[in-house]
Motif scaffolding. Structure first.
Motif, short mmCIF file in Angstrom:
data_model
loop_
_atom_site.label_atom_id
_atom_site.label_comp_id
_atom_site.label_asym_id
_atom_site.label_seq_id
_atom_site.Cartn_x
_atom_site.Cartn_y
_atom_site.Cartn_z
N ASN A 217 0.82 -1.21 0.00
CA ASN A 217 0.00 0.00 0.00
C ASN A 217 0.86 1.26 0.00
OD1 ASN A 217 -2.48 -1.31 -0.04
ND2 ASN A 217 -2.67 -1.36 2.20
N MET A 218 1.93 1.24 0.79
CA MET A 218 2.82 2.40 0.84
C MET A 218 3.52 2.60 -0.49
SD MET A 218 3.66 4.79 2.97
CE MET A 218 4.34 6.24 2.14
N GLU A 219 3.92 1.51 -1.12
CA GLU A 219 4.55 1.61 -2.44
C GLU A 219 3.59 2.23 -3.45
OE1 GLU A 219 7.56 -2.27 -2.10
OE2 GLU A 219 5.56 -2.47 -3.00
N ASN A 225 1.55 9.27 -6.08
CA ASN A 225 1.75 10.66 -5.66
C ASN A 225 3.15 11.16 -5.99
OD1 ASN A 225 -0.81 11.47 -4.04
ND2 ASN A 225 -0.30 9.43 -3.24
N HIS A 226 3.87 10.41 -6.81
CA HIS A 226 5.21 10.82 -7.29
C HIS A 226 6.13 11.17 -6.12
CE1 HIS A 226 3.24 10.82 -11.19
NE2 HIS A 226 2.34 11.68 -10.72
N GLN A 227 6.06 10.35 -5.07
CA GLN A 227 6.87 10.49 -3.85
C GLN A 227 6.60 11.77 -3.07
OE1 GLN A 227 9.43 9.88 -6.85
NE2 GLN A 227 8.10 8.09 -6.81
N GLN A 228 5.54 12.47 -3.42
CA GLN A 228 5.21 13.72 -2.72
C GLN A 228 4.37 13.40 -1.48
OE1 GLN A 228 6.66 16.70 -3.75
NE2 GLN A 228 7.69 15.19 -5.04
N ALA A 248 12.32 3.57 2.32
CA ALA A 248 13.77 3.39 2.17
C ALA A 248 14.17 3.11 0.73
CB ALA A 248 14.24 2.25 3.08
N ALA A 249 13.30 2.48 -0.02
CA ALA A 249 13.59 2.19 -1.43
C ALA A 249 13.73 3.46 -2.25
CB ALA A 249 12.49 1.30 -2.01
N TYR A 250 13.14 4.54 -1.74
CA TYR A 250 13.23 5.85 -2.41
C TYR A 250 14.17 6.79 -1.65
CZ TYR A 250 9.15 4.49 -5.20
OH TYR A 250 8.28 3.85 -6.07
#
Length: 349
Positions: A217-219, A225-228, A248-250
């Protein structure tokens, strides 16, 4: 004269008994309830648990058994491993074997309603432990104030992040506590949402509290949301940890505030390491000891003074709710270490 008096007294008692209604006669001759003559050594508590997957539930089991042994009562513990059918079967077996009171942590708040009815048919009272059984005539509910857990989570997070995009990773939809926590979170967030300061860009349950589901879900939240993302509120420390793995992957772990609950060892370690900001401590020692004490009172038909009532869809259940405590980097020593919940060496390893 004494003989005439005795005959007259017997005649008067006969007339009085005939004049009484059948119900009144039954009340007059009814024996006292069996529970009133029970001793502690006679009491057997059935403790039906959903799972031991999370660190806290191991502690619940150990402390509950320890408290029961200290009180001098017998306890039988079963664990359903997240299986509704298995939990129903296990509790039915305990009921048929003659427990005196049932303490239950339901996997599914709805499906355990039938067990409450079966227990009552057998003259056994039911205490909902930490999670409330829905749509059933539960005798007593003991937990922490789960709505307050959500309120405290959101209060701390809005102080850290008063504006921005929030992700909410709730617990299992079948767990009524998860609904109460969410209710508390959104009670605090609503004014910020109404003003446009905060936007909840992702809001999803975590099936069966499985961390892998929370991570997925977090991924998804990060991708759409393009990491925003500016803040994450999670249903417990296991789901918070899964969210942090996805962050952490980002390379975002530690830069985005994350809140959890339960004060799991891994969660407290993440607070020390700076990847998680908050957990909610609920003293399991207090909860388990109080549960055993109340279970004994239920078995003995003793009076219990509840704090409040909570509607479970069928009745207003007498409830006792203990206060949760927020834990961050500033008060680890005064809370989980001081209570012996975790050892300092384990936290700071």
């Amino acid at each position: 004269m004494n003989k005439r008096f005795t005959l007259l007294s017997a005649w008067v008692m006969t007339i009085l008994l005939i004049a009484c209604t059948p119900d009144e006669q039954i009340k007059e001759v009814a024996l006292p309830p069996e529970a009133e003559s029970k001793s502690l050594e006679d009491i057997k508590i059935g403790f039906s648990m959903d799972t031991l997957q999370e660190d806290r539930w191991f502690k619940d089991r150990e402390l509950f058994v320890e408290a029961a042994e200290k009180a001098g009562v017998e306890v039988e513990v079963t664990v359903a491993n997240g299986d509704d059918v298995k939990q129903v079967w296990q509790t039915e077996k305990m009921i048929s074997e003659g427990i005196d009171v049932l303490v239950v942590v339901p996997h599914n708040a709805e499906s355990m309603a039938a067990i409450v009815e079966r227990a009552h048919d057998a003259g056994i009272k039911v205490l909902s432990y930490d999670r409330l059984v829905r749509n059933a005539e539960v005798d007593l509910y003991l937990s922490y104030d789960n709505e307050q857990v959500g309120i405290l989570q959101a209060t701390v997070m809005t102080e850290l992040v008063p504006e921005g995009n929030y992700v909410y990773l709730g617990g299992a939809e079948t767990d009524y506590n998860a609904h109460l926590m969410k209710q508390g979170v959104f009670k605090v967030l609503k004014p910020y949402i109404d003003k446009g300061d905060i936007t909840v860009v992702f809001n999803q349950w975590t099936k069966d509290w499985v961390p892998e589901v929370a991570k997925a879900n977090m991924e998804t939240a990060l991708e759409v949301n393009h990491q925003q993302i500016d803040a994450v509120i999670a249903g417990n420390d296991a789901t918070a940890g899964a969210a942090i793995e996805a962050l952490a992957a980002y390379d975002l772990a530690g830069s985005i505030p994350v809140a959890g609950q339960d004060a799991d060892l891994a969660g407290v370690q993440r607070i020390v390491n700076g990847t998680q900001n908050l957990t909610m401590y609920k003293s399991i020692d207090d909860l388990s000891e109080r549960a055993v004490e109340l279970a004994i009172k239920l078995a003995l038909n003793e009076e219990i003074q509840e704090d409040r009532t909570i509607n479970n869809g069928k009745i207003n259940v007498p409830s006792i709710l203990l206060p949760p405590v927020p834990v961050d980097r500033t008060n680890i020593k005064e809370t989980v270490i001081a209570d012996g919940f975790h050892q300092k060496k384990d936290i700071y390893q």
